[in-house]
Design a protein around this motif. Structure first.
Motif, PDB file in Angstrom:
ATOM      1  N   GLU A  67      -1.329  -0.325 -10.538  1.00  0.00           N
ATOM      2  CA  GLU A  67      -1.662   0.750  -9.609  1.00  0.00           C
ATOM      3  C   GLU A  67      -2.896   1.491 -10.108  1.00  0.00           C
ATOM      4  O   GLU A  67      -2.997   1.790 -11.293  1.00  0.00           O
ATOM      5  CB  GLU A  67      -0.476   1.692  -9.448  1.00  0.00           C
ATOM      6  N   VAL A 122      -3.747  -6.306  -1.729  1.00  0.00           N
ATOM      7  CA  VAL A 122      -3.425  -4.952  -2.182  1.00  0.00           C
ATOM      8  C   VAL A 122      -2.673  -4.191  -1.097  1.00  0.00           C
ATOM      9  O   VAL A 122      -2.735  -4.537   0.080  1.00  0.00           O
ATOM     10  CB  VAL A 122      -4.693  -4.137  -2.553  1.00  0.00           C
ATOM     11  N   THR A 123      -1.983  -3.145  -1.513  1.00  0.00           N
ATOM     12  CA  THR A 123      -1.500  -2.122  -0.603  1.00  0.00           C
ATOM     13  C   THR A 123      -2.365  -0.902  -0.874  1.00  0.00           C
ATOM     14  O   THR A 123      -2.601  -0.547  -2.038  1.00  0.00           O
ATOM     15  CB  THR A 123      -0.013  -1.796  -0.846  1.00  0.00           C
ATOM     16  N   ARG A 174      -3.359   3.225   0.036  1.00  0.00           N
ATOM     17  CA  ARG A 174      -2.931   4.503   0.604  1.00  0.00           C
ATOM     18  C   ARG A 174      -4.107   5.467   0.556  1.00  0.00           C
ATOM     19  O   ARG A 174      -4.738   5.659  -0.479  1.00  0.00           O
ATOM     20  CB  ARG A 174      -1.756   5.102  -0.157  1.00  0.00           C
ATOM     21  N   GLU A 209      -0.759   4.167   4.918  1.00  0.00           N
ATOM     22  CA  GLU A 209      -0.611   3.066   3.963  1.00  0.00           C
ATOM     23  C   GLU A 209      -0.635   1.751   4.724  1.00  0.00           C
ATOM     24  O   GLU A 209      -0.047   1.644   5.808  1.00  0.00           O
ATOM     25  CB  GLU A 209       0.709   3.215   3.200  1.00  0.00           C
ATOM     26  N   TRP A 210      -1.318   0.759   4.162  1.00  0.00           N
ATOM     27  CA  TRP A 210      -1.413  -0.540   4.801  1.00  0.00           C
ATOM     28  C   TRP A 210      -1.679  -1.619   3.758  1.00  0.00           C
ATOM     29  O   TRP A 210      -2.073  -1.322   2.646  1.00  0.00           O
ATOM     30  CB  TRP A 210      -2.499  -0.549   5.875  1.00  0.00           C
ATOM     31  N   THR A 211      -1.431  -2.868   4.148  1.00  0.00           N
ATOM     32  CA  THR A 211      -1.758  -3.994   3.281  1.00  0.00           C
ATOM     33  C   THR A 211      -3.053  -4.628   3.778  1.00  0.00           C
ATOM     34  O   THR A 211      -3.316  -4.675   4.984  1.00  0.00           O
ATOM     35  CB  THR A 211      -0.636  -5.055   3.264  1.00  0.00           C
ATOM     36  N   THR A 212      -3.841  -5.080   2.822  1.00  0.00           N
ATOM     37  CA  THR A 212      -5.116  -5.721   3.123  1.00  0.00           C
ATOM     38  C   THR A 212      -5.513  -6.513   1.889  1.00  0.00           C
ATOM     39  O   THR A 212      -4.698  -6.755   1.007  1.00  0.00           O
ATOM     40  CB  THR A 212      -6.193  -4.670   3.513  1.00  0.00           C
ATOM     41  N   SER A 213      -6.755  -6.902   1.822  1.00  0.00           N
ATOM     42  CA  SER A 213      -7.286  -7.572   0.639  1.00  0.00           C
ATOM     43  C   SER A 213      -8.604  -6.944   0.246  1.00  0.00           C
ATOM     44  O   SER A 213      -9.405  -6.564   1.112  1.00  0.00           O
ATOM     45  CB  SER A 213      -7.513  -9.058   0.914  1.00  0.00           C
ATOM     46  N   LEU A 269      -4.437   2.223  -4.862  1.00  0.00           N
ATOM     47  CA  LEU A 269      -4.250   0.782  -4.679  1.00  0.00           C
ATOM     48  C   LEU A 269      -3.053   0.295  -5.469  1.00  0.00           C
ATOM     49  O   LEU A 269      -2.885   0.669  -6.639  1.00  0.00           O
ATOM     50  CB  LEU A 269      -5.455  -0.003  -5.217  1.00  0.00           C
ATOM     51  N   THR A 270      -2.253  -0.550  -4.869  1.00  0.00           N
ATOM     52  CA  THR A 270      -1.260  -1.325  -5.585  1.00  0.00           C
ATOM     53  C   THR A 270      -1.760  -2.759  -5.502  1.00  0.00           C
ATOM     54  O   THR A 270      -1.802  -3.352  -4.414  1.00  0.00           O
ATOM     55  CB  THR A 270       0.141  -1.194  -4.954  1.00  0.00           C
ATOM     56  N   ALA A 285       0.026  -6.660  -4.123  1.00  0.00           N
ATOM     57  CA  ALA A 285       1.134  -6.335  -3.212  1.00  0.00           C
ATOM     58  C   ALA A 285       1.219  -7.323  -2.064  1.00  0.00           C
ATOM     59  O   ALA A 285       0.303  -7.944  -1.681  1.00  0.00           O
ATOM     60  CB  ALA A 285       0.931  -4.934  -2.650  1.00  0.00           C
TER      61      ALA A 285
END
Length: 95
Positions: free
Chosen positions: A2, A47-48, A50, A55-59, A91-92, A95
């Motif tokens: 993170e 990554v996830t 925020r 919050e969303w997932t993307t790359s 960033l996570t 994810a």
């Protein structure tokens, strides 16, 4: 992994327009240490993200030896963000 950092939203016209925040060098270096284990090709790193309450997932996209975070239109609308705005990004990675 993170990571939290601040950055400014910028616009790339390209053939398909996108808004991004650049990942700072230190955080990009940290991501690079695990990228080969989690990339799904072309250097893209899942990554996830925020920003504010969104919050969303993307790359992450590789660029100039580092990474950039694409900021979706619905996020910019929900958080009332525009080009040049400074944001805190969490960033996570992986994810």
């Amino acid at each position: 992994m993170e990571l939290t950092f601040a950055g400014e939203i910028w616009f790339w016209r390209g053939p398909a327009p996108w808004h991004f925040v650049t990942v700072p060098d230190d955080e990009s270096d940290a991501i690079e240490t695990v990228a080969s284990l989690i990339t799904y090709g072309w250097g893209m790193v899942p990554v996830t993200v925020r920003i504010g309450g969104s919050e969303w997932t993307t790359s992450l996209w590789p660029k100039d030896g580092g990474y950039i975070v694409p900021i979706k239109a619905w996020v910019r609308a929900a958080e009332q963000l525009d080009v040049g705005d400074a944001v805190e990004v969490r960033l996570t990675v992986g994810a």
